[in-house]
Every structure is written in structure tokens, then in C-alpha cells.
Design an enzyme around this catalytic site. Sequence first.
Site, short mmCIF file in Angstrom:
data_model
loop_
_atom_site.label_atom_id
_atom_site.label_comp_id
_atom_site.label_asym_id
_atom_site.label_seq_id
_atom_site.Cartn_x
_atom_site.Cartn_y
_atom_site.Cartn_z
N LEU A 158 36.27 53.17 37.20
CA LEU A 158 36.61 51.76 37.22
C LEU A 158 38.07 51.57 37.60
O LEU A 158 38.89 52.49 37.50
CB LEU A 158 36.34 51.12 35.86
CG LEU A 158 37.25 51.54 34.71
CD1 LEU A 158 37.98 50.34 34.15
CD2 LEU A 158 36.43 52.21 33.63
N CYS A 159 38.37 50.36 38.03
CA CYS A 159 39.74 49.95 38.32
C CYS A 159 39.88 48.49 37.86
O CYS A 159 39.14 48.06 36.99
CB CYS A 159 40.06 50.12 39.81
SG CYS A 159 39.03 49.11 40.90
N GLN A 160 40.78 47.76 38.45
CA GLN A 160 41.00 46.36 38.05
C GLN A 160 39.82 45.46 38.44
O GLN A 160 39.25 44.80 37.61
CB GLN A 160 42.29 45.85 38.71
CG GLN A 160 42.69 44.45 38.30
CD GLN A 160 43.32 44.40 36.94
OE1 GLN A 160 43.93 45.37 36.51
NE2 GLN A 160 43.18 43.30 36.26
#
Length: 171
Positions: free
Chosen positions: A60-62
Site C-alpha cells: 500500500l501507499c497513500q
Amino acid sequence: MTLQIISPDKAADLVKDGATLVDIRSAGEYGHRHIPGSSNQTVDQVSTSSLPTDGVVIFLCQSGMRTRTNANKLAAAAKNCKEYYILEGGIDSWQKQGLAVEVAPNAPLELQRQVQIAVGIMVILGVVLGTWVNPAWYILSAFVGSGLLMAGVTGFCGLARLLMLAPWNRV
């Protein structure tokens, strides 16, 4: 190799069953807000040896953009994992679904936002002073614009490096 995209609800179910969440954002972004139990490994740190073998991994990221951009590299690192996914919409989507997120109350703004604020102030200041004080002040706006251009072309942002030294950004 490609990574399948998974919804936050499905990811939460997999995490309950022992899946590993790997947050690829910077340490500063992770420190500001992250999913409890997730680990923080930037794209450059993710490797076959840093991921659980024969397990389920969710990257995941932002917002999901960085994970999609780096999907091939992440998939190559996860080749020994049983299953691997990208969290659709990143931590933003996870939080919108009402799932648990830890937020540090006193954490500074992300470095990128600090740079954007500083650049915006300097450009406006250059224009205002150039209009009402002396046209030579327009050079400030031109200088800041050149710095942004160079940061985009080279990947090095001097202002970000300078802001990293600010007392509120020191760990």
C-alpha cells in the site's frame, strides 16, 4: 508479473487471517499516519528477503498510485510469497472505509507538503514584492520556478533537503 488490486474490506479480512501489510511510503509519511500492524519498507527497501515466504502480502501507499507505478518491482520482490496484492486506493481508501488508522497527533506535515507551502509562499512573495516594491523581486519567483524545474528533471530537491534539517522534522 503483475499485482492484483484488492479492496480495503477484502484486505482487512486477509490481515485478520495473517496477511502482511507493507507500506511503501517514506518513513515520514508512515510516521504521520499508518495502518496498525503494517511494516514500512520503501520501494528501494522491499526485497525477497524482507518479505515473508509463503505468506500473503498486501502493498500500500497513500492513494495507490506509487504501488501501481512500482508494481513490477514489488511483484518481483514478492515472487516467493503465496499471494500478493495492491491495496486499492491506498491508506486513503482504507481510512474512508472506516478501518483502523493510527495518526500521530504531533507529527509534522509530510515533507512534500512543506515544500509545496514554502514554494507557494516564495512565489507569491516574489510577485507581490515585484509589483509593489521593486521589479527586481520577480527574480525570487523565477529562482523558485527554476528550482522546481531542476527538482523535476534531476529528482533532487534542495529545498526538501533544507527542510529536512528543520527542528520540527528531526526525529
